[in-house]
Design a protein around this motif. Structure first.
Motif, PDB file in Angstrom:
ATOM      1  N   GLY A   1      83.235 -32.820  -6.639  1.00 21.90           N
ATOM      2  CA  GLY A   1      84.105 -33.671  -6.326  1.00 21.90           C
ATOM      3  C   GLY A   1      85.557 -33.244  -7.011  1.00 21.90           C
ATOM      4  O   GLY A   1      85.478 -32.524  -7.977  1.00 21.90           O
TER       5      GLY A   1
ATOM      6  N   ASN B   1      82.544 -33.426   3.770  1.00 23.10           N
ATOM      7  CA  ASN B   1      82.297 -34.420   3.000  1.00 23.10           C
ATOM      8  C   ASN B   1      82.216 -34.314   1.537  1.00 23.10           C
ATOM      9  O   ASN B   1      81.164 -34.433   0.692  1.00 23.10           O
ATOM     10  CB  ASN B   1      80.710 -34.782   3.494  1.00 23.10           C
ATOM     11  CG  ASN B   1      80.186 -36.112   3.191  1.00 23.10           C
ATOM     12  OD1 ASN B   1      80.859 -36.883   2.875  1.00 23.10           O
ATOM     13  ND2 ASN B   1      78.809 -36.178   3.022  1.00 23.10           N
TER      14      ASN B   1
ATOM     15  N   PRO C   1      83.684 -35.504  -1.917  1.00 26.43           N
ATOM     16  CA  PRO C   1      84.325 -36.436  -2.339  1.00 26.43           C
ATOM     17  C   PRO C   1      85.489 -36.158  -3.275  1.00 26.43           C
ATOM     18  O   PRO C   1      85.591 -35.167  -3.837  1.00 26.43           O
ATOM     19  CB  PRO C   1      83.162 -36.933  -3.559  1.00 26.43           C
ATOM     20  CG  PRO C   1      81.834 -36.503  -2.925  1.00 26.43           C
ATOM     21  CD  PRO C   1      82.329 -35.083  -2.430  1.00 26.43           C
TER      22      PRO C   1
ATOM     23  N   GLN D   1      80.902 -41.982  -5.336  1.00 29.48           N
ATOM     24  CA  GLN D   1      80.979 -41.269  -4.238  1.00 29.48           C
ATOM     25  C   GLN D   1      80.259 -40.076  -4.073  1.00 29.48           C
ATOM     26  O   GLN D   1      79.526 -39.739  -3.093  1.00 29.48           O
ATOM     27  CB  GLN D   1      82.567 -40.869  -4.012  1.00 29.48           C
ATOM     28  CG  GLN D   1      83.304 -41.818  -3.751  1.00 29.48           C
ATOM     29  CD  GLN D   1      83.157 -42.511  -2.131  1.00 29.48           C
ATOM     30  OE1 GLN D   1      82.819 -41.736  -1.568  1.00 29.48           O
ATOM     31  NE2 GLN D   1      83.354 -43.697  -2.074  1.00 29.48           N
ATOM     32  N   ILE D   2      80.071 -39.302  -5.468  1.00 31.78           N
ATOM     33  CA  ILE D   2      78.901 -38.119  -5.333  1.00 31.78           C
ATOM     34  C   ILE D   2      77.501 -38.657  -4.907  1.00 31.78           C
ATOM     35  O   ILE D   2      76.866 -38.048  -4.417  1.00 31.78           O
ATOM     36  CB  ILE D   2      79.123 -37.586  -6.764  1.00 31.78           C
ATOM     37  CG1 ILE D   2      80.584 -36.725  -6.762  1.00 31.78           C
ATOM     38  CG2 ILE D   2      78.087 -36.434  -6.738  1.00 31.78           C
ATOM     39  CD1 ILE D   2      81.014 -36.044  -7.981  1.00 31.78           C
TER      40      ILE D   2
ATOM     41  N   ARG E   1      77.554 -40.742  -0.754  1.00 30.84           N
ATOM     42  CA  ARG E   1      78.560 -39.988   0.211  1.00 30.84           C
ATOM     43  C   ARG E   1      78.835 -40.859   1.248  1.00 30.84           C
ATOM     44  O   ARG E   1      79.771 -40.530   2.200  1.00 30.84           O
ATOM     45  CB  ARG E   1      78.359 -38.584   0.635  1.00 30.84           C
ATOM     46  CG  ARG E   1      78.288 -37.821  -0.768  1.00 30.84           C
ATOM     47  CD  ARG E   1      78.573 -36.153  -0.532  1.00 30.84           C
ATOM     48  NE  ARG E   1      78.278 -35.797  -1.958  1.00 30.84           N
ATOM     49  CZ  ARG E   1      78.615 -34.333  -2.200  1.00 30.84           C
ATOM     50  NH1 ARG E   1      79.387 -34.018  -1.241  1.00 30.84           N
ATOM     51  NH2 ARG E   1      78.406 -33.889  -3.424  1.00 30.84           N
TER      52      ARG E   1
END
Length: 349
Positions: free
Chosen positions: A130, A150, A152, A319-320, A323
């Motif tokens: 990320g 995709n 993050p 977010q990781i 997702r």
């Protein structure tokens, strides 16, 4: 007999096997210790860490990534490392990452758009899971790529025109509005404004907040008092020099978009023989540590810089982990910090 010196042997890299043998444990135990796995006896942990230190073992991050599918590395892109604004945000990032199993990989763009895009591509195609981007200059050039892959990422102190990015910022418009209103309430009507780098949304927001406060105070916006800066102390100095020499009557107050620019303005004012705040008031933005050590102590708008870094890390790790989470935009409150660099004047001055 040959006089040719034998070439020195290349030093072999210390491996996890070497650490395991030295500590008298299995490779798996070493991995658990280095990953800060909770259920390892303290005596075993100490023995492994002593072997790591004695042998000078450095984890092979690429191997770790290939083996686990996760690098546990966060990419951090900053414009430069020459000011406390970046340093304080980074301190917050480091503090928050200390509670996780993630390391950080740092690159500086030096405000060069080409470097910025290159480094983001390197992060995206390399080992990072990320990205944290502090005040990036041209995010539109690569955000679509990050979203398509995709990957993050969090924008810090910058916006995304598409409103499809995770953003952590401060209430820049409100902070600039309140600071300008404060100067107006002190009787100032000739208030110069040194902008920040206008490729960054926070700089635009501060300029708009300044203009809105003047409008609400029925004070005309004079274009000759609005000068574009770049957040650098030297530029703040040069702009103030020109303002004091070319604008008649000169401003009674200068509001700089960051503290470094305000420091430059203070230097130029003193060089021109002006006392602060008796002859001219100066106000900054950020409240970096030096703001309370300069003389006179700088009145400024405090951004919660360290907290911005901490919040950005929390959002990125979320977010990781998932997702599919929708993008968030978090705006942390600013605060006007009144010190010694501004004074009340008679509006006729």
């Amino acid at each position: 007999m040959s006089n040719r010196k034998s070439s020195p042997k290349k030093k072999q890299r210390v491996t996890i096997n070497d650490v395991a043998r030295a500590a008298g444990v299995s490779n798996a135990t070493v991995s658990r210790v280095l990953s800060e796995y909770e259920f390892v006896k303290e005596s075993t942990r100490n023995r492994v860490m002593e072997a790591v230190e004695r042998l000078g073992y450095v984890p092979n991050l690429q191997a770790r990534s290939l083996a686990s599918g996760h690098s546990q590395i966060i990419g951090l892109l900053v414009p430069n490392l020459d000011n406390s604004y970046i340093g304080t945000i980074t301190q917050g990032i480091d503090q928050e990452l200390a509670h996780s199993n993630y390391d950080v990989m740092l690159y500086t763009s030096h405000r060069h758009p080409g470097k910025e895009s290159y480094y983001v591509d390197a992060f995206a195609n390399g080992l990072t899971e990320g990205l944290l981007l502090i005040a990036p200059l041209v995010p539109a050039a690569y955000l679509d790529t990050l979203r398509a892959q995709n990957i993050p990422y969090i924008l810090i102190d910058q916006a995304d025109a598409a409103e499809s990015s995770n953003v952590v910022e401060a209430t820049n418009w409100q902070g600039a509005y309140e600071a300008t209103r404060y100067l107006c309430e002190l009787g100032h009507t000739r208030i110069a404004f040194i902008t920040g780098w206008l490729g960054v949304q926070s700089a635009i927001d501060r300029l708009e907040g300044y203009k809105a406060a003047l409008t609400d105070g029925a004070i005309p916006i004079r274009e000759e008092l609005v000068i574009q800066g770049d957040y650098q102390q030297q530029t703040g100095y040069e702009i103030t020099q020109k303002l004091l020499q070319s604008v008649d009557p000169p401003p009674t107050a200068i509001f700089a978009s960051n503290d470094l620019s305000a420091f430059g303005a203070m230097d130029a004012a003193r060089e021109a023989g002006l006392a602060i705040p008796d002859d001219i008031s100066i106000l900054g933005f950020d409240d970096i540590p030096q703001a309370s050590f300069v003389y006179p102590k700088l009145t400024t708008v405090r951004q919660p810089l360290e907290l911005m870094g901490q919040v950005a890390v929390k959002m990125l790790l979320e977010q990781i982990e998932d997702r599919s989470l929708p993008p968030q935009r978090v705006a942390l409150a600013t605060q006007l910090v009144i010190r010694d660099s501004c004074r009340r004047i008679d509006p006729t001055e």
